[in-house]
Design a protein around this motif. Sequence first.
Motif, PDB file in Angstrom:
ATOM      1  N   ASN A  15       0.810  -1.214   0.000  1.00  0.00           N
ATOM      2  CA  ASN A  15       0.000   0.000   0.000  1.00  0.00           C
ATOM      3  C   ASN A  15       0.844   1.265   0.000  1.00  0.00           C
ATOM      4  OD1 ASN A  15      -2.368  -1.411  -0.061  1.00  0.00           O
ATOM      5  ND2 ASN A  15      -2.644  -1.392   2.153  1.00  0.00           N
ATOM      6  N   GLU A  16       2.129   1.153   0.231  1.00  0.00           N
ATOM      7  CA  GLU A  16       2.989   2.327   0.275  1.00  0.00           C
ATOM      8  C   GLU A  16       3.201   2.903  -1.118  1.00  0.00           C
ATOM      9  OE1 GLU A  16       6.576   1.281   2.238  1.00  0.00           O
ATOM     10  OE2 GLU A  16       5.536   0.535   4.005  1.00  0.00           O
ATOM     11  N   LEU A  17       3.561   4.164  -1.142  1.00  0.00           N
ATOM     12  CA  LEU A  17       3.838   4.865  -2.392  1.00  0.00           C
ATOM     13  C   LEU A  17       5.325   4.787  -2.684  1.00  0.00           C
ATOM     14  CD1 LEU A  17       2.870   6.914  -4.593  1.00  0.00           C
ATOM     15  CD2 LEU A  17       3.453   8.698  -2.977  1.00  0.00           C
ATOM     16  N   PHE A  18       5.685   4.376  -3.901  1.00  0.00           N
ATOM     17  CA  PHE A  18       7.083   4.388  -4.294  1.00  0.00           C
ATOM     18  C   PHE A  18       7.194   4.678  -5.775  1.00  0.00           C
ATOM     19  CE2 PHE A  18       5.998  -0.097  -4.887  1.00  0.00           C
ATOM     20  CZ  PHE A  18       6.547  -0.362  -6.134  1.00  0.00           C
ATOM     21  N   ALA A  19       8.414   5.012  -6.189  1.00  0.00           N
ATOM     22  CA  ALA A  19       8.671   5.314  -7.595  1.00  0.00           C
ATOM     23  C   ALA A  19      10.062   4.844  -7.954  1.00  0.00           C
ATOM     24  CB  ALA A  19       8.539   6.809  -7.845  1.00  0.00           C
ATOM     25  N   ILE A  20      10.240   4.516  -9.205  1.00  0.00           N
ATOM     26  CA  ILE A  20      11.562   4.199  -9.740  1.00  0.00           C
ATOM     27  C   ILE A  20      11.914   5.322 -10.693  1.00  0.00           C
ATOM     28  CG2 ILE A  20      12.916   2.599 -11.118  1.00  0.00           C
ATOM     29  CD1 ILE A  20      11.097   0.367 -10.079  1.00  0.00           C
ATOM     30  N   ALA A  21      13.049   5.981 -10.413  1.00  0.00           N
ATOM     31  CA  ALA A  21      13.449   7.137 -11.213  1.00  0.00           C
ATOM     32  C   ALA A  21      14.900   6.998 -11.638  1.00  0.00           C
ATOM     33  CB  ALA A  21      13.254   8.424 -10.415  1.00  0.00           C
ATOM     34  N   VAL A  32       9.120   7.699   0.146  1.00  0.00           N
ATOM     35  CA  VAL A  32       9.026   8.951   0.884  1.00  0.00           C
ATOM     36  C   VAL A  32       9.662   8.780   2.272  1.00  0.00           C
ATOM     37  CG1 VAL A  32       7.428  10.684   1.791  1.00  0.00           C
ATOM     38  CG2 VAL A  32       6.938   9.555  -0.380  1.00  0.00           C
ATOM     39  N   ASN A  33      10.327   9.842   2.738  1.00  0.00           N
ATOM     40  CA  ASN A  33      10.999   9.900   4.046  1.00  0.00           C
ATOM     41  C   ASN A  33      12.123   8.888   4.195  1.00  0.00           C
ATOM     42  OD1 ASN A  33       9.378  12.020   4.929  1.00  0.00           O
ATOM     43  ND2 ASN A  33       7.816  10.609   5.682  1.00  0.00           N
ATOM     44  N   MET A 113      17.142  13.319   0.838  1.00  0.00           N
ATOM     45  CA  MET A 113      15.966  12.732   1.467  1.00  0.00           C
ATOM     46  C   MET A 113      14.760  13.008   0.591  1.00  0.00           C
ATOM     47  SD  MET A 113      14.531  13.280   5.255  1.00  0.00           S
ATOM     48  CE  MET A 113      13.066  12.475   5.801  1.00  0.00           C
ATOM     49  N   VAL A 114      13.935  11.995   0.363  1.00  0.00           N
ATOM     50  CA  VAL A 114      12.748  12.139  -0.481  1.00  0.00           C
ATOM     51  C   VAL A 114      11.652  12.794   0.350  1.00  0.00           C
ATOM     52  CG1 VAL A 114      11.045  10.934  -1.852  1.00  0.00           C
ATOM     53  CG2 VAL A 114      13.390  10.111  -1.802  1.00  0.00           C
ATOM     54  N   LYS A 115      11.180  13.960  -0.110  1.00  0.00           N
ATOM     55  CA  LYS A 115      10.119  14.683   0.588  1.00  0.00           C
ATOM     56  C   LYS A 115       8.734  14.283   0.092  1.00  0.00           C
ATOM     57  CE  LYS A 115      12.420  17.108   3.467  1.00  0.00           C
ATOM     58  NZ  LYS A 115      12.280  16.885   4.888  1.00  0.00           N
ATOM     59  N   SER A 116       8.576  14.163  -1.243  1.00  0.00           N
ATOM     60  CA  SER A 116       7.259  13.811  -1.771  1.00  0.00           C
ATOM     61  C   SER A 116       7.394  13.208  -3.158  1.00  0.00           C
ATOM     62  CB  SER A 116       6.352  15.038  -1.833  1.00  0.00           C
ATOM     63  OG  SER A 116       6.849  15.950  -2.777  1.00  0.00           O
ATOM     64  N   ILE A 117       6.399  12.408  -3.507  1.00  0.00           N
ATOM     65  CA  ILE A 117       6.273  11.824  -4.845  1.00  0.00           C
ATOM     66  C   ILE A 117       4.886  12.206  -5.338  1.00  0.00           C
ATOM     67  CG2 ILE A 117       6.215   9.710  -6.191  1.00  0.00           C
ATOM     68  CD1 ILE A 117       8.028   8.454  -4.057  1.00  0.00           C
ATOM     69  N   THR A 118       4.820  12.924  -6.469  1.00  0.00           N
ATOM     70  CA  THR A 118       3.525  13.384  -6.968  1.00  0.00           C
ATOM     71  C   THR A 118       3.358  13.022  -8.435  1.00  0.00           C
ATOM     72  OG1 THR A 118       4.456  15.535  -7.546  1.00  0.00           O
ATOM     73  CG2 THR A 118       3.430  15.341  -5.386  1.00  0.00           C
ATOM     74  N   ILE A 119       2.099  12.910  -8.833  1.00  0.00           N
ATOM     75  CA  ILE A 119       1.761  12.726 -10.240  1.00  0.00           C
ATOM     76  C   ILE A 119       0.662  13.721 -10.563  1.00  0.00           C
ATOM     77  CG2 ILE A 119       0.076  10.919  -9.803  1.00  0.00           C
ATOM     78  CD1 ILE A 119       1.034   9.667 -12.479  1.00  0.00           C
ATOM     79  N   GLY A 120       0.719  14.266 -11.753  1.00  0.00           N
ATOM     80  CA  GLY A 120      -0.259  15.271 -12.154  1.00  0.00           C
ATOM     81  C   GLY A 120       0.319  16.654 -11.994  1.00  0.00           C
ATOM     82  N   LYS A 121      -0.354  17.607 -12.610  1.00  0.00           N
ATOM     83  CA  LYS A 121       0.119  18.990 -12.569  1.00  0.00           C
ATOM     84  C   LYS A 121      -0.337  19.642 -11.273  1.00  0.00           C
ATOM     85  CE  LYS A 121       0.440  19.686 -17.498  1.00  0.00           C
ATOM     86  NZ  LYS A 121       0.148  20.555 -18.605  1.00  0.00           N
ATOM     87  N   ASP A 122       0.631  20.168 -10.520  1.00  0.00           N
ATOM     88  CA  ASP A 122       0.322  20.851  -9.275  1.00  0.00           C
ATOM     89  C   ASP A 122       0.479  22.357  -9.419  1.00  0.00           C
ATOM     90  OD1 ASP A 122       1.862  18.246  -7.308  1.00  0.00           O
ATOM     91  OD2 ASP A 122      -0.198  18.467  -7.975  1.00  0.00           O
TER      92      ASP A 122
END
Length: 146
Positions: A15-21, A32-33, A113-122
């Motif tokens: 359920n956690e949020l992660f990304a591969i970059a 995150v964190n 340190m990873v602060k946030s992972i977002t998708i979409g235009k903010d």
Amino acid sequence: MTNSKNSSSNSLKSNELFAIAETSGQQFWFEVNRYYDIDRLNAKEKDKITLEKVLLLKDKDSITVGKPYVKDAKIELEVVSHKRDKKILVYKMRPKKKTRRKMGHRQELTRVMVKSITIGKDTPKSSSKKETIKKETKPKSEKSTN
């Protein structure tokens, strides 16, 4: 019985949020964190860095795979410190030639340190709107008569 315990712990982790970059010519699994050591960046401590080369993004319910990158996905990083990795020794020798070379190398690293992972235009809508101003042009017939 042990399978049910493992599956419940796996479901919490999934359920956690992660990304591969992609950064510094490598691919990293960002959460995150968490802290990561990447190749030295030209930034000062406490600076904010945005990564836009996101290859995969996993939310609670969905997985988004980029072609090659996920559109409008961003990872916000904060530079914590600059440091050096442990020393590695490089030893080169040509047998029967009495040629030996011993060198050391310490890689320059940046801890982020990873602060946030977002998708979409903010971005706010007012800044994203661009007005186009049409210039007055002469009709083509006037140009050809001169």
